[in-house]
Enzyme design. Structure first.
Site, PDB file in Angstrom:
ATOM      1  N   GLY A 173      -8.898  29.962-108.812  1.00  0.00           N
ATOM      2  CA  GLY A 173      -7.880  31.194-108.870  1.00  0.00           C
ATOM      3  C   GLY A 173      -8.493  31.917-110.262  1.00  0.00           C
ATOM      4  O   GLY A 173      -9.410  31.551-110.996  1.00  0.00           O
ATOM      5  N   GLU A 233     -43.880  14.623 -98.307  1.00  0.00           N
ATOM      6  CA  GLU A 233     -45.214  14.348 -97.990  1.00  0.00           C
ATOM      7  C   GLU A 233     -45.423  13.266 -96.895  1.00  0.00           C
ATOM      8  O   GLU A 233     -46.324  13.366 -96.168  1.00  0.00           O
ATOM      9  CB  GLU A 233     -45.888  14.043 -99.255  1.00  0.00           C
ATOM     10  CG  GLU A 233     -45.861  14.672-100.342  1.00  0.00           C
ATOM     11  CD  GLU A 233     -44.682  14.976-101.191  1.00  0.00           C
ATOM     12  OE1 GLU A 233     -44.754  15.132-102.555  1.00  0.00           O
ATOM     13  OE2 GLU A 233     -43.654  14.566-100.776  1.00  0.00           O
ATOM     14  N   ARG A 279     -17.191  23.623 -92.728  1.00  0.00           N
ATOM     15  CA  ARG A 279     -16.644  23.585 -91.311  1.00  0.00           C
ATOM     16  C   ARG A 279     -17.097  24.870 -90.537  1.00  0.00           C
ATOM     17  O   ARG A 279     -17.106  24.605 -89.305  1.00  0.00           O
ATOM     18  CB  ARG A 279     -15.279  23.229 -91.020  1.00  0.00           C
ATOM     19  CG  ARG A 279     -14.305  24.286 -91.875  1.00  0.00           C
ATOM     20  CD  ARG A 279     -12.883  23.788 -91.660  1.00  0.00           C
ATOM     21  NE  ARG A 279     -12.089  25.146 -92.201  1.00  0.00           N
ATOM     22  CZ  ARG A 279     -11.828  25.223 -93.460  1.00  0.00           C
ATOM     23  NH1 ARG A 279     -12.226  24.302 -94.294  1.00  0.00           N
ATOM     24  NH2 ARG A 279     -11.053  26.170 -94.048  1.00  0.00           N
ATOM     25  N   SER A 321      -3.563  35.799-100.401  1.00  0.00           N
ATOM     26  CA  SER A 321      -5.210  36.100-100.483  1.00  0.00           C
ATOM     27  C   SER A 321      -5.696  35.724 -99.175  1.00  0.00           C
ATOM     28  O   SER A 321      -6.996  36.097 -98.713  1.00  0.00           O
ATOM     29  CB  SER A 321      -5.852  35.148-101.469  1.00  0.00           C
ATOM     30  OG  SER A 321      -5.486  33.971-101.314  1.00  0.00           O
TER      31      SER A 321
END
Length: 382
Positions: free
Chosen positions: A310, A63, A221, A182
Protein backbone atom coordinates in the site's frame (compact mmCIF):
# COMPACT_ATOMS: atom_id res chain seq x y z
CA UNK A 1 44.86 -13.92 -15.61
CA UNK A 2 46.07 -12.23 -18.79
CA UNK A 3 43.31 -11.19 -21.15
CA UNK A 4 43.13 -8.46 -23.76
CA UNK A 5 41.70 -5.25 -22.36
CA UNK A 6 39.64 -4.77 -25.51
CA UNK A 7 39.06 -8.24 -26.98
CA UNK A 8 37.87 -8.52 -30.57
CA UNK A 9 34.71 -10.53 -31.07
CA UNK A 10 33.66 -11.99 -34.41
CA UNK A 11 30.23 -11.99 -36.02
CA UNK A 12 29.85 -15.59 -34.89
CA UNK A 13 30.68 -14.55 -31.32
CA UNK A 14 27.89 -12.00 -31.48
CA UNK A 15 25.36 -14.53 -32.79
CA UNK A 16 26.36 -17.28 -30.36
CA UNK A 17 26.25 -15.01 -27.30
CA UNK A 18 22.84 -13.69 -28.32
CA UNK A 19 21.68 -17.30 -28.50
CA UNK A 20 23.19 -18.00 -25.09
CA UNK A 21 21.27 -15.05 -23.63
CA UNK A 22 18.05 -16.44 -25.11
CA UNK A 23 18.77 -19.74 -23.39
CA UNK A 24 19.48 -17.90 -20.13
CA UNK A 25 16.08 -16.22 -20.26
CA UNK A 26 14.50 -19.67 -20.07
CA UNK A 27 15.96 -20.02 -16.58
CA UNK A 28 13.84 -17.17 -15.19
CA UNK A 29 11.66 -18.46 -12.38
CA UNK A 30 13.68 -21.68 -12.13
CA UNK A 31 17.24 -21.23 -10.89
CA UNK A 32 17.01 -19.00 -7.79
CA UNK A 33 19.10 -18.43 -5.78
CA UNK A 34 21.54 -19.31 -8.56
CA UNK A 35 21.95 -16.93 -11.52
CA UNK A 36 20.22 -17.38 -14.88
CA UNK A 37 22.87 -18.63 -17.27
CA UNK A 38 22.81 -19.83 -20.85
CA UNK A 39 25.52 -21.63 -22.82
CA UNK A 40 26.10 -22.39 -26.51
CA UNK A 41 28.88 -24.67 -27.76
CA UNK A 42 29.96 -24.52 -31.41
CA UNK A 43 32.66 -25.94 -33.66
CA UNK A 44 35.24 -24.15 -35.77
CA UNK A 45 32.72 -23.58 -38.57
CA UNK A 46 30.23 -21.90 -36.26
CA UNK A 47 27.90 -24.91 -36.19
CA UNK A 48 26.07 -25.26 -32.86
CA UNK A 49 26.94 -28.55 -31.17
CA UNK A 50 24.90 -28.13 -28.00
CA UNK A 51 23.12 -25.54 -25.88
CA UNK A 52 21.40 -25.31 -22.51
CA UNK A 53 20.61 -23.26 -19.44
CA UNK A 54 21.10 -23.66 -15.72
CA UNK A 55 18.52 -25.84 -13.98
CA UNK A 56 17.00 -25.55 -10.51
CA UNK A 57 19.35 -25.04 -7.56
CA UNK A 58 21.36 -28.21 -7.07
CA UNK A 59 20.83 -29.20 -10.71
CA UNK A 60 23.25 -28.95 -13.63
CA UNK A 61 24.62 -25.58 -14.72
CA UNK A 62 24.32 -24.24 -18.25
CA UNK A 63 27.73 -25.48 -19.38
CA UNK A 64 26.98 -29.04 -18.26
CA UNK A 65 23.56 -28.98 -19.95
CA UNK A 66 25.15 -27.77 -23.21
CA UNK A 67 27.86 -30.43 -23.06
CA UNK A 68 25.27 -33.15 -22.38
CA UNK A 69 23.23 -31.99 -25.38
CA UNK A 70 26.31 -32.01 -27.61
CA UNK A 71 27.42 -35.46 -26.51
CA UNK A 72 23.90 -36.83 -26.89
CA UNK A 73 24.16 -35.88 -30.57
CA UNK A 74 27.54 -37.60 -30.85
CA UNK A 75 29.73 -34.49 -31.03
CA UNK A 76 33.37 -34.34 -29.96
CA UNK A 77 33.94 -31.23 -27.82
CA UNK A 78 37.71 -31.08 -28.24
CA UNK A 79 38.67 -27.66 -29.59
CA UNK A 80 35.08 -26.36 -29.43
CA UNK A 81 34.16 -22.77 -28.59
CA UNK A 82 31.95 -22.12 -25.59
CA UNK A 83 29.83 -18.97 -25.26
CA UNK A 84 28.37 -18.58 -21.78
CA UNK A 85 26.53 -15.62 -20.25
CA UNK A 86 28.36 -15.81 -16.90
CA UNK A 87 31.89 -16.89 -16.06
CA UNK A 88 32.10 -20.65 -15.43
CA UNK A 89 32.20 -21.39 -11.72
CA UNK A 90 35.46 -22.44 -10.10
CA UNK A 91 34.22 -23.63 -6.72
CA UNK A 92 32.48 -26.77 -5.53
CA UNK A 93 29.02 -25.85 -4.26
CA UNK A 94 26.06 -28.15 -4.81
CA UNK A 95 27.67 -29.16 -8.10
CA UNK A 96 31.32 -29.56 -9.22
CA UNK A 97 33.10 -26.59 -10.86
CA UNK A 98 32.04 -25.98 -14.46
CA UNK A 99 35.54 -24.73 -15.28
CA UNK A 100 36.90 -28.20 -14.48
CA UNK A 101 34.23 -29.86 -16.64
CA UNK A 102 35.15 -27.67 -19.60
CA UNK A 103 38.85 -28.41 -19.12
CA UNK A 104 38.14 -32.16 -18.99
CA UNK A 105 36.10 -31.88 -22.20
CA UNK A 106 39.08 -30.33 -23.99
CA UNK A 107 37.32 -27.22 -25.31
CA UNK A 108 39.55 -24.73 -27.08
CA UNK A 109 38.01 -21.34 -26.26
CA UNK A 110 35.60 -19.90 -23.72
CA UNK A 111 33.86 -16.53 -24.13
CA UNK A 112 31.96 -15.27 -21.07
CA UNK A 113 29.64 -12.29 -21.26
CA UNK A 114 30.51 -11.13 -17.75
CA UNK A 115 32.65 -12.22 -14.82
CA UNK A 116 30.89 -13.80 -11.85
CA UNK A 117 30.50 -11.33 -8.93
CA UNK A 118 30.45 -14.23 -6.45
CA UNK A 119 33.62 -13.84 -4.33
CA UNK A 120 34.10 -17.61 -4.62
CA UNK A 121 34.56 -17.16 -8.40
CA UNK A 122 35.35 -13.53 -9.33
CA UNK A 123 37.71 -14.29 -12.22
CA UNK A 124 39.03 -17.59 -10.87
CA UNK A 125 37.01 -19.59 -13.37
CA UNK A 126 38.56 -17.81 -16.34
CA UNK A 127 42.00 -18.01 -14.74
CA UNK A 128 41.68 -21.75 -14.27
CA UNK A 129 40.63 -22.21 -17.90
CA UNK A 130 43.52 -20.10 -19.16
CA UNK A 131 46.00 -21.97 -16.99
CA UNK A 132 44.82 -25.14 -18.71
CA UNK A 133 45.71 -23.67 -22.11
CA UNK A 134 42.18 -22.63 -23.10
CA UNK A 135 41.77 -19.25 -24.81
CA UNK A 136 39.45 -17.00 -22.81
CA UNK A 137 37.73 -13.64 -23.28
CA UNK A 138 34.92 -11.77 -21.59
CA UNK A 139 32.91 -8.58 -22.02
CA UNK A 140 30.69 -9.53 -24.96
CA UNK A 141 27.10 -8.36 -24.30
CA UNK A 142 28.07 -7.83 -20.67
CA UNK A 143 25.32 -5.28 -19.99
CA UNK A 144 22.57 -7.64 -21.17
CA UNK A 145 23.98 -10.53 -19.15
CA UNK A 146 24.29 -8.41 -16.02
CA UNK A 147 20.78 -7.05 -16.48
CA UNK A 148 19.37 -10.55 -16.68
CA UNK A 149 20.94 -11.26 -13.29
CA UNK A 150 20.67 -7.82 -11.72
CA UNK A 151 19.37 -9.36 -8.49
CA UNK A 152 22.21 -11.87 -8.26
CA UNK A 153 24.73 -9.07 -8.78
CA UNK A 154 22.96 -7.01 -6.11
CA UNK A 155 23.10 -9.83 -3.58
CA UNK A 156 26.73 -10.65 -4.30
CA UNK A 157 27.88 -7.01 -4.20
CA UNK A 158 25.55 -5.46 -1.59
CA UNK A 159 24.40 -8.48 0.38
CA UNK A 160 20.75 -7.63 -0.29
CA UNK A 161 18.26 -8.16 -3.11
CA UNK A 162 17.39 -5.84 -5.96
CA UNK A 163 14.18 -4.07 -4.88
CA UNK A 164 11.51 -3.61 -7.52
CA UNK A 165 8.40 -1.70 -6.40
CA UNK A 166 5.30 -2.44 -8.46
CA UNK A 167 2.39 -0.01 -8.63
CA UNK A 168 -0.87 -0.06 -10.59
CA UNK A 169 -2.37 3.42 -10.83
CA UNK A 170 -4.68 5.71 -12.73
CA UNK A 171 -3.25 8.34 -15.06
CA UNK A 172 -3.45 10.85 -12.21
CA UNK A 173 -1.38 8.59 -9.95
CA UNK A 174 -4.09 7.11 -7.75
CA UNK A 175 -3.69 3.51 -6.60
CA UNK A 176 -7.05 3.26 -4.84
CA UNK A 177 -10.14 5.20 -3.93
CA UNK A 178 -10.12 6.97 -0.54
CA UNK A 179 -11.77 3.89 1.03
CA UNK A 180 -9.05 1.61 -0.28
CA UNK A 181 -10.94 0.10 -3.22
CA UNK A 182 -8.40 -0.79 -5.93
CA UNK A 183 -9.65 -3.84 -7.81
CA UNK A 184 -9.22 -3.35 -10.65
CA UNK A 185 -7.62 -0.14 -11.85
CA UNK A 186 -5.61 -1.76 -14.64
CA UNK A 187 -6.75 -4.40 -17.09
CA UNK A 188 -6.16 -8.17 -17.35
CA UNK A 189 -3.13 -7.85 -19.64
CA UNK A 190 -1.35 -5.62 -17.14
CA UNK A 191 -2.20 -8.00 -14.30
CA UNK A 192 -0.76 -10.96 -16.24
CA UNK A 193 2.35 -8.93 -17.02
CA UNK A 194 2.69 -8.14 -13.33
CA UNK A 195 2.62 -11.87 -12.56
CA UNK A 196 5.46 -12.37 -15.05
CA UNK A 197 7.49 -9.91 -12.98
CA UNK A 198 6.48 -11.75 -9.81
CA UNK A 199 7.84 -14.94 -11.39
CA UNK A 200 11.24 -13.22 -11.82
CA UNK A 201 11.45 -12.50 -8.11
CA UNK A 202 12.73 -14.70 -5.34
CA UNK A 203 10.25 -13.06 -2.98
CA UNK A 204 7.10 -10.92 -3.10
CA UNK A 205 6.67 -8.53 -0.17
CA UNK A 206 3.68 -6.67 1.21
CA UNK A 207 2.51 -5.14 4.48
CA UNK A 208 -0.09 -6.21 7.00
CA UNK A 209 -2.38 -3.41 5.84
CA UNK A 210 -2.66 -4.91 2.37
CA UNK A 211 -3.20 -8.38 3.84
CA UNK A 212 -6.08 -7.19 5.99
CA UNK A 213 -7.69 -4.97 3.34
CA UNK A 214 -7.29 -7.08 0.19
CA UNK A 215 -6.55 -10.62 1.44
CA UNK A 216 -4.23 -11.21 -1.56
CA UNK A 217 -2.64 -14.52 -2.54
CA UNK A 218 0.56 -12.87 -3.82
CA UNK A 219 1.40 -15.97 -5.83
CA UNK A 220 2.15 -16.49 -9.52
CA UNK A 221 -0.88 -17.93 -11.28
CA UNK A 222 -1.49 -15.91 -14.46
CA UNK A 223 1.71 -17.12 -16.15
CA UNK A 224 3.39 -20.56 -16.03
CA UNK A 225 6.08 -20.96 -13.39
CA UNK A 226 8.30 -23.72 -12.08
CA UNK A 227 8.20 -22.40 -8.51
CA UNK A 228 6.37 -19.95 -6.30
CA UNK A 229 8.34 -17.00 -4.86
CA UNK A 230 8.64 -16.62 -1.12
CA UNK A 231 5.78 -14.45 0.20
CA UNK A 232 6.95 -11.92 2.79
CA UNK A 233 4.67 -9.91 5.07
CA UNK A 234 5.84 -7.07 7.31
CA UNK A 235 3.63 -7.70 10.32
CA UNK A 236 5.14 -6.31 13.52
CA UNK A 237 2.32 -7.51 15.80
CA UNK A 238 1.49 -10.73 13.91
CA UNK A 239 -1.96 -9.47 13.01
CA UNK A 240 -2.12 -11.68 9.91
CA UNK A 241 -5.40 -13.63 10.10
CA UNK A 242 -4.79 -17.40 10.23
CA UNK A 243 -7.31 -17.66 7.36
CA UNK A 244 -5.32 -15.28 5.10
CA UNK A 245 -5.06 -16.67 1.58
CA UNK A 246 -1.35 -15.95 1.21
CA UNK A 247 -0.62 -18.48 3.98
CA UNK A 248 -1.93 -21.32 1.84
CA UNK A 249 0.47 -23.64 -0.04
CA UNK A 250 2.07 -24.00 -2.47
CA UNK A 251 5.03 -21.82 -1.61
CA UNK A 252 6.58 -20.61 1.62
CA UNK A 253 5.72 -17.56 3.71
CA UNK A 254 7.92 -15.34 5.88
CA UNK A 255 6.18 -13.18 8.49
CA UNK A 256 8.50 -10.45 9.76
CA UNK A 257 7.55 -9.42 13.27
CA UNK A 258 8.96 -8.14 16.56
CA UNK A 259 10.43 -10.28 19.34
CA UNK A 260 7.45 -9.42 21.50
CA UNK A 261 4.99 -10.66 18.89
CA UNK A 262 6.94 -13.89 18.49
CA UNK A 263 6.22 -14.78 22.11
CA UNK A 264 2.59 -13.61 22.02
CA UNK A 265 -0.52 -15.82 21.74
CA UNK A 266 -0.94 -14.64 18.12
CA UNK A 267 2.08 -16.68 17.03
CA UNK A 268 0.70 -20.17 17.61
CA UNK A 269 -2.26 -19.98 15.14
CA UNK A 270 0.18 -18.93 12.41
CA UNK A 271 2.54 -21.84 12.96
CA UNK A 272 2.44 -24.27 10.03
CA UNK A 273 5.02 -26.12 7.90
CA UNK A 274 5.27 -23.50 5.15
CA UNK A 275 5.30 -20.42 7.43
CA UNK A 276 8.35 -18.96 9.19
CA UNK A 277 8.11 -16.24 11.82
CA UNK A 278 11.17 -14.01 11.71
CA UNK A 279 11.85 -11.40 14.43
CA UNK A 280 13.26 -8.17 12.98
CA UNK A 281 14.50 -5.10 14.80
CA UNK A 282 12.64 -1.81 14.98
CA UNK A 283 13.84 1.44 13.42
CA UNK A 284 13.92 4.85 15.07
CA UNK A 285 10.29 5.47 14.11
CA UNK A 286 9.06 2.29 15.76
CA UNK A 287 8.51 0.41 12.49
CA UNK A 288 10.11 -2.80 11.29
CA UNK A 289 13.60 -1.94 10.04
CA UNK A 290 13.39 -2.25 6.25
CA UNK A 291 17.16 -2.41 5.85
CA UNK A 292 17.29 -5.33 8.28
CA UNK A 293 14.54 -7.06 6.28
CA UNK A 294 16.56 -6.72 3.07
CA UNK A 295 19.68 -8.02 4.79
CA UNK A 296 17.74 -11.02 6.10
CA UNK A 297 16.35 -11.77 2.65
CA UNK A 298 19.83 -11.52 1.16
CA UNK A 299 21.03 -14.08 3.67
CA UNK A 300 18.22 -16.34 2.49
CA UNK A 301 19.40 -16.15 -1.10
CA UNK A 302 16.77 -13.75 -2.42
CA UNK A 303 18.08 -12.03 -5.56
CA UNK A 304 15.08 -9.93 -6.61
CA UNK A 305 12.45 -8.60 -4.23
CA UNK A 306 9.09 -7.65 -5.75
CA UNK A 307 7.22 -5.18 -3.51
CA UNK A 308 3.42 -4.96 -3.89
CA UNK A 309 2.17 -2.94 -0.98
CA UNK A 310 0.00 0.00 0.00
CA UNK A 311 0.91 3.67 -0.22
CA UNK A 312 2.23 3.87 3.35
CA UNK A 313 4.72 1.00 3.03
CA UNK A 314 5.65 2.15 -0.48
CA UNK A 315 6.39 5.55 0.99
CA UNK A 316 8.59 4.02 3.67
CA UNK A 317 10.67 2.22 1.03
CA UNK A 318 10.98 5.42 -1.01
CA UNK A 319 11.81 7.55 2.01
CA UNK A 320 14.55 5.12 3.03
CA UNK A 321 16.03 5.17 -0.47
CA UNK A 322 15.67 1.41 -0.80
CA UNK A 323 13.82 1.18 -4.13
CA UNK A 324 16.11 0.24 -7.01
CA UNK A 325 13.45 0.08 -9.69
CA UNK A 326 9.86 1.21 -10.14
CA UNK A 327 7.46 -0.93 -12.17
CA UNK A 328 4.41 1.25 -12.79
CA UNK A 329 1.26 0.36 -14.72
CA UNK A 330 -0.87 3.36 -15.67
CA UNK A 331 -4.50 2.94 -16.65
CA UNK A 332 -6.23 5.37 -19.06
CA UNK A 333 -8.61 6.69 -16.42
CA UNK A 334 -8.77 9.46 -13.83
CA UNK A 335 -9.81 8.79 -10.25
CA UNK A 336 -9.49 12.23 -8.66
CA UNK A 337 -9.26 11.93 -4.90
CA UNK A 338 -7.67 8.73 -3.67
CA UNK A 339 -4.53 7.07 -2.38
CA UNK A 340 -1.22 8.00 -3.93
CA UNK A 341 1.52 5.69 -5.22
CA UNK A 342 3.76 6.30 -2.20
CA UNK A 343 3.02 8.37 0.89
CA UNK A 344 6.17 10.28 1.79
CA UNK A 345 7.25 13.86 2.17
CA UNK A 346 6.26 16.61 1.90
CA UNK A 347 9.45 17.88 0.30
CA UNK A 348 10.75 21.30 1.24
CA UNK A 349 11.84 22.03 -2.33
CA UNK A 350 11.83 20.43 -5.77
CA UNK A 351 15.57 19.86 -5.55
CA UNK A 352 14.90 17.29 -2.81
CA UNK A 353 13.07 15.01 -5.23
CA UNK A 354 14.67 11.59 -5.76
CA UNK A 355 16.16 11.60 -9.28
CA UNK A 356 14.98 8.76 -11.51
CA UNK A 357 15.75 7.61 -15.04
CA UNK A 358 13.10 6.07 -17.28
CA UNK A 359 14.38 2.77 -18.67
CA UNK A 360 11.34 1.39 -20.50
CA UNK A 361 7.92 2.34 -21.81
CA UNK A 362 5.49 -0.16 -23.33
CA UNK A 363 1.81 -0.65 -24.07
CA UNK A 364 0.33 -3.60 -22.19
CA UNK A 365 -3.19 -4.14 -23.37
CA UNK A 366 -5.12 -0.93 -22.72
CA UNK A 367 -2.57 0.22 -20.15
CA UNK A 368 0.98 1.58 -20.18
CA UNK A 369 3.95 0.09 -18.35
CA UNK A 370 6.64 2.50 -17.18
CA UNK A 371 9.94 1.46 -15.68
CA UNK A 372 12.32 3.79 -13.87
CA UNK A 373 15.44 3.45 -11.77
CA UNK A 374 17.33 5.53 -9.31
CA UNK A 375 19.65 7.80 -11.27
CA UNK A 376 22.42 7.38 -8.72
CA UNK A 377 22.00 4.00 -7.03
CA UNK A 378 23.17 0.45 -7.73
CA UNK A 379 22.31 -0.52 -11.30
CA UNK A 380 21.80 3.07 -12.43
CA UNK A 381 21.93 3.41 -16.21
CA UNK A 382 25.37 4.37 -17.49
Amino acid sequence: MRTASTPTFSAHDQVAMAQALTWAEQAIGLTDPNPRVGCVISDGQGRVLGAGHTQQAGGPHAEVMAMRAARADGHDLRGATVHVTLEPCAHHGRTPPCADALIAAGVGRVVAAVLDPNPLVAGQGMARLQAAGIAVAHGLMADAARELNIGFFSRMVRGRPWVRLKVAASLDGRTALPDGTSQWITGPDARADGHAWRRRAGAVLTGIGTVREDNPRLDVRLVPTARQPLRVVLDARLDTPPSARLLDPPGDVLLCCTDAALSSPRAAPLSRPNVTLLPIGIDQNGWIDLGAVLDALGQRGINELHVEAGHHLNGSFVRAGLVDEFLVYLAPKLLGAGREMAAFGPLAQLADAAPLVFTDLARVGADVRLMARSATGFGAPA
